[in-house]
Motif scaffolding. Structure first.
Motif, PDB file in Angstrom:
ATOM      1  N   ARG A   4      36.054 -31.041  84.476  1.00  0.00           N
ATOM      2  CA  ARG A   4      35.080 -30.272  83.697  1.00  0.00           C
ATOM      3  C   ARG A   4      34.324 -29.298  84.599  1.00  0.00           C
ATOM      4  NH1 ARG A   4      32.436 -35.741  81.651  1.00  0.00           N
ATOM      5  NH2 ARG A   4      32.698 -35.973  83.908  1.00  0.00           N
ATOM      6  N   VAL A   5      34.460 -27.999  84.297  1.00  0.00           N
ATOM      7  CA  VAL A   5      33.733 -26.954  85.015  1.00  0.00           C
ATOM      8  C   VAL A   5      32.740 -26.320  84.047  1.00  0.00           C
ATOM      9  CG1 VAL A   5      33.876 -24.762  86.246  1.00  0.00           C
ATOM     10  CG2 VAL A   5      35.673 -26.491  86.558  1.00  0.00           C
ATOM     11  N   VAL A   6      31.480 -26.346  84.413  1.00  0.00           N
ATOM     12  CA  VAL A   6      30.441 -25.703  83.606  1.00  0.00           C
ATOM     13  C   VAL A   6      29.964 -24.458  84.347  1.00  0.00           C
ATOM     14  CG1 VAL A   6      28.130 -25.909  82.625  1.00  0.00           C
ATOM     15  CG2 VAL A   6      29.715 -27.836  82.492  1.00  0.00           C
ATOM     16  N   ILE A   7      29.921 -23.345  83.647  1.00  0.00           N
ATOM     17  CA  ILE A   7      29.447 -22.080  84.205  1.00  0.00           C
ATOM     18  C   ILE A   7      28.179 -21.693  83.445  1.00  0.00           C
ATOM     19  CG2 ILE A   7      29.965 -19.650  84.630  1.00  0.00           C
ATOM     20  CD1 ILE A   7      32.959 -20.418  84.545  1.00  0.00           C
ATOM     21  N   VAL A   8      27.088 -21.512  84.154  1.00  0.00           N
ATOM     22  CA  VAL A   8      25.826 -21.099  83.535  1.00  0.00           C
ATOM     23  C   VAL A   8      25.627 -19.611  83.825  1.00  0.00           C
ATOM     24  CG1 VAL A   8      23.351 -21.480  83.370  1.00  0.00           C
ATOM     25  CG2 VAL A   8      24.884 -23.405  83.864  1.00  0.00           C
ATOM     26  N   GLY A   9      25.754 -18.795  82.793  1.00  0.00           N
ATOM     27  CA  GLY A   9      25.599 -17.348  82.947  1.00  0.00           C
ATOM     28  C   GLY A   9      26.892 -16.613  82.671  1.00  0.00           C
ATOM     29  N   ASP A  81      20.248 -31.951  86.130  1.00  0.00           N
ATOM     30  CA  ASP A  81      20.159 -33.288  86.717  1.00  0.00           C
ATOM     31  C   ASP A  81      21.359 -33.446  87.639  1.00  0.00           C
ATOM     32  OD1 ASP A  81      20.175 -35.996  87.348  1.00  0.00           O
ATOM     33  OD2 ASP A  81      19.370 -36.596  85.401  1.00  0.00           O
ATOM     34  N   ALA A  82      21.149 -33.145  88.930  1.00  0.00           N
ATOM     35  CA  ALA A  82      22.261 -33.151  89.880  1.00  0.00           C
ATOM     36  C   ALA A  82      22.817 -34.547  90.110  1.00  0.00           C
ATOM     37  CB  ALA A  82      21.817 -32.541  91.206  1.00  0.00           C
ATOM     38  N   LYS A  83      21.981 -35.576  89.990  1.00  0.00           N
ATOM     39  CA  LYS A  83      22.453 -36.949  90.196  1.00  0.00           C
ATOM     40  C   LYS A  83      23.396 -37.370  89.083  1.00  0.00           C
ATOM     41  CE  LYS A  83      18.487 -38.605  92.869  1.00  0.00           C
ATOM     42  NZ  LYS A  83      17.377 -39.601  92.938  1.00  0.00           N
ATOM     43  N   ARG A  84      23.042 -37.044  87.864  1.00  0.00           N
ATOM     44  CA  ARG A  84      23.868 -37.415  86.701  1.00  0.00           C
ATOM     45  C   ARG A  84      24.917 -36.348  86.393  1.00  0.00           C
ATOM     46  NH1 ARG A  84      21.513 -41.346  83.414  1.00  0.00           N
ATOM     47  NH2 ARG A  84      22.555 -40.461  81.592  1.00  0.00           N
ATOM     48  N   ARG A  85      24.855 -35.241  87.131  1.00  0.00           N
ATOM     49  CA  ARG A  85      25.769 -34.114  86.919  1.00  0.00           C
ATOM     50  C   ARG A  85      25.710 -33.633  85.466  1.00  0.00           C
ATOM     51  NH1 ARG A  85      31.164 -34.625  90.746  1.00  0.00           N
ATOM     52  NH2 ARG A  85      30.051 -35.177  92.656  1.00  0.00           N
ATOM     53  N   GLU A  86      24.490 -33.273  85.065  1.00  0.00           N
ATOM     54  CA  GLU A  86      24.267 -32.801  83.704  1.00  0.00           C
ATOM     55  C   GLU A  86      23.434 -31.526  83.710  1.00  0.00           C
ATOM     56  OE1 GLU A  86      24.264 -37.014  81.186  1.00  0.00           O
ATOM     57  OE2 GLU A  86      22.346 -36.077  81.765  1.00  0.00           O
ATOM     58  N   VAL A  87      23.797 -30.606  82.842  1.00  0.00           N
ATOM     59  CA  VAL A  87      23.004 -29.410  82.586  1.00  0.00           C
ATOM     60  C   VAL A  87      22.145 -29.692  81.362  1.00  0.00           C
ATOM     61  CG1 VAL A  87      23.059 -26.967  81.998  1.00  0.00           C
ATOM     62  CG2 VAL A  87      24.765 -27.898  83.569  1.00  0.00           C
ATOM     63  N   GLY A  92      17.254 -30.423  74.120  1.00  0.00           N
ATOM     64  CA  GLY A  92      17.295 -31.796  74.594  1.00  0.00           C
ATOM     65  C   GLY A  92      18.690 -32.332  74.845  1.00  0.00           C
ATOM     66  N   SER A  93      19.714 -31.572  74.464  1.00  0.00           N
ATOM     67  CA  SER A  93      21.085 -32.016  74.700  1.00  0.00           C
ATOM     68  C   SER A  93      21.495 -31.725  76.133  1.00  0.00           C
ATOM     69  CB  SER A  93      22.038 -31.327  73.729  1.00  0.00           C
ATOM     70  OG  SER A  93      22.040 -29.927  73.941  1.00  0.00           O
ATOM     71  N   THR A  94      22.617 -32.277  76.547  1.00  0.00           N
ATOM     72  CA  THR A  94      23.116 -32.085  77.908  1.00  0.00           C
ATOM     73  C   THR A  94      24.595 -31.745  77.887  1.00  0.00           C
ATOM     74  OG1 THR A  94      23.649 -34.441  78.189  1.00  0.00           O
ATOM     75  CG2 THR A  94      21.426 -33.729  78.837  1.00  0.00           C
ATOM     76  N   VAL A  95      25.046 -31.119  78.973  1.00  0.00           N
ATOM     77  CA  VAL A  95      26.469 -30.829  79.168  1.00  0.00           C
ATOM     78  C   VAL A  95      26.856 -31.383  80.534  1.00  0.00           C
ATOM     79  CG1 VAL A  95      28.238 -29.045  79.300  1.00  0.00           C
ATOM     80  CG2 VAL A  95      26.267 -28.722  77.793  1.00  0.00           C
ATOM     81  N   THR A  96      27.860 -32.246  80.552  1.00  0.00           N
ATOM     82  CA  THR A  96      28.281 -32.920  81.786  1.00  0.00           C
ATOM     83  C   THR A  96      29.319 -32.087  82.526  1.00  0.00           C
ATOM     84  OG1 THR A  96      27.891 -35.052  80.723  1.00  0.00           O
ATOM     85  CG2 THR A  96      29.206 -35.071  82.726  1.00  0.00           C
ATOM     86  N   TYR A  97      29.249 -32.113  83.853  1.00  0.00           N
ATOM     87  CA  TYR A  97      30.177 -31.327  84.660  1.00  0.00           C
ATOM     88  C   TYR A  97      30.730 -32.142  85.824  1.00  0.00           C
ATOM     89  CZ  TYR A  97      26.166 -30.889  87.863  1.00  0.00           C
ATOM     90  OH  TYR A  97      25.120 -31.168  88.705  1.00  0.00           O
ATOM     91  N   ASP A  98      31.896 -31.711  86.293  1.00  0.00           N
ATOM     92  CA  ASP A  98      32.435 -32.162  87.581  1.00  0.00           C
ATOM     93  C   ASP A  98      32.160 -31.103  88.643  1.00  0.00           C
ATOM     94  OD1 ASP A  98      33.686 -34.681  86.722  1.00  0.00           O
ATOM     95  OD2 ASP A  98      35.011 -33.382  85.561  1.00  0.00           O
ATOM     96  N   ASN A  99      32.273 -29.851  88.237  1.00  0.00           N
ATOM     97  CA  ASN A  99      31.853 -28.715  89.067  1.00  0.00           C
ATOM     98  C   ASN A  99      30.941 -27.826  88.246  1.00  0.00           C
ATOM     99  OD1 ASN A  99      34.840 -28.872  90.792  1.00  0.00           O
ATOM    100  ND2 ASN A  99      32.941 -28.504  91.902  1.00  0.00           N
ATOM    101  N   LEU A 100      29.925 -27.309  88.904  1.00  0.00           N
ATOM    102  CA  LEU A 100      28.966 -26.434  88.242  1.00  0.00           C
ATOM    103  C   LEU A 100      28.883 -25.117  88.992  1.00  0.00           C
ATOM    104  CD1 LEU A 100      26.608 -25.899  86.217  1.00  0.00           C
ATOM    105  CD2 LEU A 100      25.092 -27.021  87.878  1.00  0.00           C
TER     106      LEU A 100
END
Length: 429
Positions: A4-9, A81-87, A92-100
């Motif tokens: 899972r790759v999350v891109i912000v922007g 949340d870098a520890k939980r790897r969540e954006v 209030g929702s979150t998106v989980t990533y393996d790479n951000l």
């Protein structure tokens, strides 16, 4: 489960990263608080009525419509949340990533004088551009109704703070808007009496350009009637004008082009940042202590091999986004060798109005009308699709031949209100 790759922007860096990951064994989620990708170098042309908003922006979903591996989310990121790897998102929702990959860009900075923003808008978004365009056009309309000559001249005075590429291009475009596009259309508010004042705290315009190109730009601005003030920082801004040094300038239209501040990515991550708020990244663009997180573009304090900073331009963000994708691909293939980012500077370009520009490609430097055509071709080439390239080319050709600008409409608020100066909402094309 796929990686899972999350891109912000969805700007230059984020979009390029998504494109460079095509075909990789990943699932991509791209998050942006706006639904469009914006070609920022031409924002000033929207602000000065040369181009329509739709000619320099495209829906992100449309750009990535054939990419079944990409999910686009319209949302505002509020934290990581870098520890939980969540954006973390605003609802209030979150998106989980393996790479951000963080590519959230920058906004204008007022050097600790945030109250100035209310009177001196910057230029980073389509909303900024349409706000400035509205202010410019309404200034002429208000001047037409103003019986007092001194107040009328204040309405016809336009101040730009900062003489980098944005300030220089804006100054030339406003002067052409007044002297050519609006010529003969007013009776009391003569556009020929418009004053454009470009104020720079440093000793020259286009400070990052070579001395001879900076001197050419200065001369070209002054030949067009732009008043250029150098080595005079602005010390005050209010609703009626500004002060630089001991000089007071009465104006109701001030445009800020003097500084930028990075997005709050460093605060989200709790990591070290430079004075502009940019994250101090490792050579491979990862965050210290978080090899799974990349920061690119204006959000990152990137350096060249010689230690000089990477400029905050679109091409640098594209190269960084591509590099982040390259590192992710390499890791997925089992290659854990360090891959430092190496920025390749392709050149500096700026236009001073119709038939005048400066270009420095290193191996060749151009000025004048030839540079203007090269500048135009280069910008058209980097637009997203053929339709926009054709529209922009036709608009520029028409402006070049006639001096007329087509995107000069001002819309009112509610239809039953009759206050044409006060009740103005957003300009349309």
């Amino acid at each position: 489960m796929a990686h899972r790759v999350v891109i912000v922007g969805g700007g230059f860096g984020g979009l390029r990263a998504a494109q460079a990951l095509e075909g990789a064994p990943v699932e991509i989620t791209l998050i942006d608080r706006r639904n469009h990708h914006l070609f920022q170098p031409l924002l000033y042309q929207v602000a000065t009525a040369a181009l329509a908003t739709s000619e320099i922006a495209w829906p992100i979903r449309h750009i990535l419509r054939r990419r079944r591996d990409v999910t686009t989310i319209l949302a505002t990121v509020t934290g990581i949340d870098a520890k939980r790897r969540e954006v973390l998102l605003e609802d209030g929702s979150t998106v989980t990533y393996d790479n951000l990959i963080i590519a959230t860009g920058a906004r204008h900075a007022y050097f600790g004088q945030d109250a100035w923003e209310a009177h001196a808008p910057g230029l980073k978004t389509l909303e900024d551009a349409t706000t400035i365009r509205r202010k410019l056009l309404l200034a002429f309309e208000a001047a037409e109704r103003e019986p007092d000559p001194e107040k009328r001249q204040a309405l016809l005075t336009f101040a730009i703070i900062g003489a980098g590429p944005t300030g220089v291009e804006m100054a030339g475009a406003i002067m052409e808007l007044a002297q050519e596009a609006l010529k003969g259309q007013f009776r009391r508010a003569n556009p020929d009496r418009a004053r454009v004042v470009l104020i720079e705290a440093g000793p020259k315009v286009l400070g990052n350009f070579r001395e001879e190109l900076s001197e050419y730009a200065l001369g070209a601005l002054r030949r067009r009637g732009v008043e250029v003030v150098l080595s005079r920082p602005v010390t005050g801004i209010d609703a009626d004008g500004l002060t630089y040094g001991d000089t007071r300038l009465d104006t109701e239209t001030i445009i800020w082009a003097a500084g930028v501040q990075a997005s709050p990515a460093a605060q989200w991550l709790g990591v070290e940042a430079d004075k502009a708020g940019r994250v101090k990244v490792n050579p491979d663009l990862t965050v210290p202590g978080h090899p799974e997180i990349f920061v690119v573009g204006d959000t990152a304090a990137m350096t060249r091999p010689d230690g000089k900073p990477v400029p905050g331009i679109g091409d640098a963000a594209k190269q960084a986004g591509k590099h982040a994708a390259k590192v992710i691909r390499a890791r997925l293939a089992g290659n854990t060798e360090p891959l430092p980012f190496r920025y390749g500077h392709k050149g500096d370009l700026a236009t001073i109005g119709r038939r005048a520009a400066v270009i420095d490609f290193g191996w060749i430097r151009l000025t004048g009308w030839l540079a203007w055509w090269v500048w135009g071709i280069a910008h058209i080439y980097f637009l997203i699709d053929l339709k926009n390239r054709l529209y922009v080319a036709m608009s520029w050709l028409w402006i070049y031949l006639s001096g007329q600008r087509s995107s000069r409409l001002i819309t009112q608020g509610d239809a039953d209100k009759r206050e044409p100066i006060k009740e103005v909402t957003e300009g349309v094309d």
